[in-house]
Scaffold this motif. Structure first.
Motif, PDB file in Angstrom:
ATOM      1  N   UNK A  69       0.675  -1.597  -0.022  1.00  0.00           N
ATOM      2  CA  UNK A  69       0.488   0.164  -0.276  1.00  0.00           C
ATOM      3  C   UNK A  69       1.028   1.126   0.098  1.00  0.00           C
ATOM      4  N   UNK A  70       1.979   1.321  -0.492  1.00  0.00           N
ATOM      5  CA  UNK A  70       2.620   2.188   0.342  1.00  0.00           C
ATOM      6  C   UNK A  70       3.146   3.370  -1.074  1.00  0.00           C
ATOM      7  N   UNK A  71       1.927   4.045  -1.053  1.00  0.00           N
ATOM      8  CA  UNK A  71       1.683   4.913  -2.501  1.00  0.00           C
ATOM      9  C   UNK A  71       3.497   5.508  -3.850  1.00  0.00           C
ATOM     10  N   UNK A  72       4.232   5.922  -2.680  1.00  0.00           N
ATOM     11  CA  UNK A  72       5.449   6.595  -2.828  1.00  0.00           C
ATOM     12  C   UNK A  72       5.723   5.300  -4.255  1.00  0.00           C
ATOM     13  N   UNK A  73       6.263   3.923  -3.535  1.00  0.00           N
ATOM     14  CA  UNK A  73       6.638   3.438  -4.146  1.00  0.00           C
ATOM     15  C   UNK A  73       6.298   2.281  -5.438  1.00  0.00           C
ATOM     16  N   UNK A  74       5.060   2.681  -5.291  1.00  0.00           N
ATOM     17  CA  UNK A  74       3.963   2.484  -6.579  1.00  0.00           C
ATOM     18  C   UNK A  74       4.099   2.888  -7.913  1.00  0.00           C
ATOM     19  N   UNK A  75       4.820   4.484  -7.147  1.00  0.00           N
ATOM     20  CA  UNK A  75       4.329   6.153  -7.950  1.00  0.00           C
ATOM     21  C   UNK A  75       6.331   6.160  -8.810  1.00  0.00           C
ATOM     22  N   UNK A  76       7.125   4.820  -7.984  1.00  0.00           N
ATOM     23  CA  UNK A  76       8.301   5.098  -8.942  1.00  0.00           C
ATOM     24  C   UNK A  76       8.077   3.635  -9.417  1.00  0.00           C
ATOM     25  N   UNK A  77       7.836   3.319  -9.393  1.00  0.00           N
ATOM     26  CA  UNK A  77       7.168   2.452 -10.107  1.00  0.00           C
ATOM     27  C   UNK A  77       6.908   2.381 -11.610  1.00  0.00           C
ATOM     28  N   UNK A  78       5.800   2.801 -11.126  1.00  0.00           N
ATOM     29  CA  UNK A  78       5.109   3.424 -12.761  1.00  0.00           C
ATOM     30  C   UNK A  78       5.912   4.303 -13.268  1.00  0.00           C
ATOM     31  N   UNK A  79       6.798   4.806 -12.719  1.00  0.00           N
ATOM     32  CA  UNK A  79       7.770   5.771 -13.266  1.00  0.00           C
ATOM     33  C   UNK A  79       8.940   5.691 -14.203  1.00  0.00           C
ATOM     34  N   UNK A  80       8.520   3.888 -13.004  1.00  0.00           N
ATOM     35  CA  UNK A  80      10.566   3.321 -13.603  1.00  0.00           C
ATOM     36  C   UNK A  80      10.165   2.223 -14.799  1.00  0.00           C
ATOM     37  N   UNK A  81       8.667   1.778 -14.953  1.00  0.00           N
ATOM     38  CA  UNK A  81       7.737   1.356 -16.363  1.00  0.00           C
ATOM     39  C   UNK A  81       8.355   2.378 -17.557  1.00  0.00           C
ATOM     40  N   UNK A  82       7.628   3.176 -17.318  1.00  0.00           N
ATOM     41  CA  UNK A  82       8.107   4.589 -18.558  1.00  0.00           C
ATOM     42  C   UNK A  82       9.466   4.698 -18.706  1.00  0.00           C
ATOM     43  N   UNK A 153       5.609 -14.902  -0.204  1.00  0.00           N
ATOM     44  CA  UNK A 153       4.558 -14.319  -0.540  1.00  0.00           C
ATOM     45  C   UNK A 153       4.617 -13.177  -1.729  1.00  0.00           C
ATOM     46  N   UNK A 154       3.889 -13.501  -2.984  1.00  0.00           N
ATOM     47  CA  UNK A 154       4.611 -12.689  -3.718  1.00  0.00           C
ATOM     48  C   UNK A 154       3.102 -12.036  -4.306  1.00  0.00           C
ATOM     49  N   UNK A 155       3.079 -10.514  -4.493  1.00  0.00           N
ATOM     50  CA  UNK A 155       1.535  -9.585  -5.226  1.00  0.00           C
ATOM     51  C   UNK A 155       2.311  -9.054  -5.493  1.00  0.00           C
ATOM     52  N   UNK A 156       1.123  -8.522  -6.547  1.00  0.00           N
ATOM     53  CA  UNK A 156       1.008  -7.855  -7.696  1.00  0.00           C
ATOM     54  C   UNK A 156       0.619  -5.997  -6.911  1.00  0.00           C
ATOM     55  N   UNK A 157       1.487  -5.391  -7.550  1.00  0.00           N
ATOM     56  CA  UNK A 157       1.233  -3.498  -6.977  1.00  0.00           C
ATOM     57  C   UNK A 157       0.939  -2.863  -8.075  1.00  0.00           C
ATOM     58  N   UNK A 158      -0.044  -2.818  -7.227  1.00  0.00           N
ATOM     59  CA  UNK A 158      -1.422  -1.975  -8.314  1.00  0.00           C
ATOM     60  C   UNK A 158      -1.394  -0.378  -8.554  1.00  0.00           C
ATOM     61  N   UNK A 159      -2.100  -0.243  -9.539  1.00  0.00           N
ATOM     62  CA  UNK A 159      -2.054   1.566  -9.715  1.00  0.00           C
ATOM     63  C   UNK A 159      -3.651   1.964 -10.449  1.00  0.00           C
ATOM     64  N   UNK A 160      -4.468   2.488  -9.919  1.00  0.00           N
ATOM     65  CA  UNK A 160      -5.951   2.563 -10.818  1.00  0.00           C
ATOM     66  C   UNK A 160      -5.623   0.906 -11.178  1.00  0.00           C
ATOM     67  N   UNK A 161      -6.038   0.440 -11.491  1.00  0.00           N
ATOM     68  CA  UNK A 161      -6.940  -1.046 -11.635  1.00  0.00           C
ATOM     69  C   UNK A 161      -5.401  -1.828 -12.849  1.00  0.00           C
ATOM     70  N   UNK A 162      -4.048  -0.861 -12.542  1.00  0.00           N
ATOM     71  CA  UNK A 162      -2.976  -1.672 -13.806  1.00  0.00           C
ATOM     72  C   UNK A 162      -1.871  -2.285 -12.349  1.00  0.00           C
ATOM     73  N   UNK A 163      -1.792  -3.512 -13.294  1.00  0.00           N
ATOM     74  CA  UNK A 163      -1.053  -3.706 -12.528  1.00  0.00           C
ATOM     75  C   UNK A 163       0.768  -3.768 -12.451  1.00  0.00           C
ATOM     76  N   UNK A 164       1.687  -2.536 -11.902  1.00  0.00           N
ATOM     77  CA  UNK A 164       2.935  -1.870 -12.438  1.00  0.00           C
ATOM     78  C   UNK A 164       4.416  -2.389 -12.419  1.00  0.00           C
ATOM     79  N   UNK A 165       4.051  -3.346 -11.641  1.00  0.00           N
ATOM     80  CA  UNK A 165       5.240  -4.888 -10.804  1.00  0.00           C
ATOM     81  C   UNK A 165       4.818  -5.778  -9.918  1.00  0.00           C
TER      82      UNK A 165
END
Length: 321
Positions: A69-82, A153-165
């Motif tokens: 649920x760490x928002x900044x981590x998911x945002x940084x991962x989304x930026x990494x994907x881009x 345990x492996x869990x999906x990281x999701x932003x706006x219903x999209x898997x970012x990692x």
């Protein structure tokens, strides 16, 4: 045959013989009750152990949710994907390092991007997975043997219903193995067994066993051995088995449980010989008590018969006429 002997024989037929049959039935009833008590205790112990394991899994899911649920981590991962950059990976590494330090039962945390490539980890050697493996194991928990046994345990990281990692979290397996270590409440020969399915579908033990300390992730039971309780446990059959073989071929009484979240089988079992040994020690006292009861019954019957026979056979005093 004298009246006295007939009375003694009648006493035996009317009282002593039915007493013997009654006591024989009583012994059989006590044995079945003792067996039922052992089965009930095994069922209760296995159910309690399963419940405790499920509580551990709830705790693990809470920890994973806290990390994911760490928002900044998911945002940084989304930026990494881009646009992959060291700045994003360093920020992710700092976030998961802080998270790992706050959770004492966590061995490591690793982050993978949308393509399944490793981005950051809190350990030196980052495990490599392909995207298919990550997506197939997303939101799953399992026991894994590496340098030691971990709950991974492996869990999906999701932003706006999209898997970012994906995030992978490894917990120390003692969270579960300590629940069965020492085999509490199971006597001299009793023990708990935990097993998962190996690549061939066979039951692979995950912990050292009471009679085989090296069994963990080494000893397996073929999947077609339906007579062995651990195989039945992995099939999802939660029931009591009596007189079935264990991993050493000993005849046992066993209670099986299945934990679907881990796809793991749990067995609480005790040797049938120990069950009978505990009953025989009690039965020895019961048998002697019953022998005394029968002898007393015969003695009382003999005494009564003697008195009755004497009264009936006593000569008539002619001086009274």
């Amino acid at each position: 045959m004298t009246r006295r002997k007939r009375l003694i024989l009648l006493w035996g037929m009317v009282f002593v013989i039915p007493l013997i049959f009654t006591l024989s039935y009583f012994n059989s009833f006590l044995e079945s009750q003792h067996q039922a008590q052992v089965e009930e205790r095994l069922s209760l112990l296995s159910a309690m152990t399963k419940k405790r394991i499920l509580m551990v899994l709830d705790q693990i899911r809470d920890n994973i949710s806290s990390i994911s649920s760490r928002t900044q981590m998911r945002i940084s991962l989304q930026k990494w994907n881009a646009t992959p950059s060291k700045q994003h990976s360093q920020k992710i590494t700092k976030i998961i390092t802080d998270a790992a330090q706050s959770l004492e039962k966590v061995h490591y945390i690793s982050i993978y991007d949308q393509a399944g490539d490793p981005i950051a980890t809190t350990m030196e050697n980052l495990p490599n997975y392909d995207l298919q493996t990550l997506s197939q194991n997303g939101n799953k928990i399992k026991l894994v043997k590496r340098d030691q046994v971990y709950i991974v345990a492996i869990s999906e990281l999701v932003i706006n219903n999209g898997v970012v990692g994906y995030v992978e979290v490894a917990f120390y397996a003692y969270m579960i193995t300590d629940l069965v270590r020492g085999h509490p409440g199971l006597g001299k020969t009793g023990e708990y067994l935990l097993a998962i399915r190996n690549n061939d579908g066979n039951a692979l033990f995950t912990t050292p066993l009471k009679f085989d300390e090296t069994a963990g992730f080494r000893l397996s039971i073929p999947k077609n051995r339906f007579d062995v309780p651990i195989t039945q446990a992995l099939l999802g059959h939660e029931m009591i088995f009596v007189g079935v073989p264990d991993y050493l071929g000993n005849s046992v009484v066993a209670s099986t449980r299945y934990i679907g979240e881990l796809d793991i089988g749990l067995v609480a079992k005790i040797h049938q010989a120990e069950v009978m040994e505990s009953f025989n020690s009690v039965q020895y006292v019961i048998w002697w008590s019953e022998v005394v009861m029968i002898l007393l019954a015969i003695l009382c019957g003999g005494c009564v018969a003697m008195f009755w026979g004497r009264d009936k056979e006593a000569p008539v005093d002619q001086s009274m006429f």
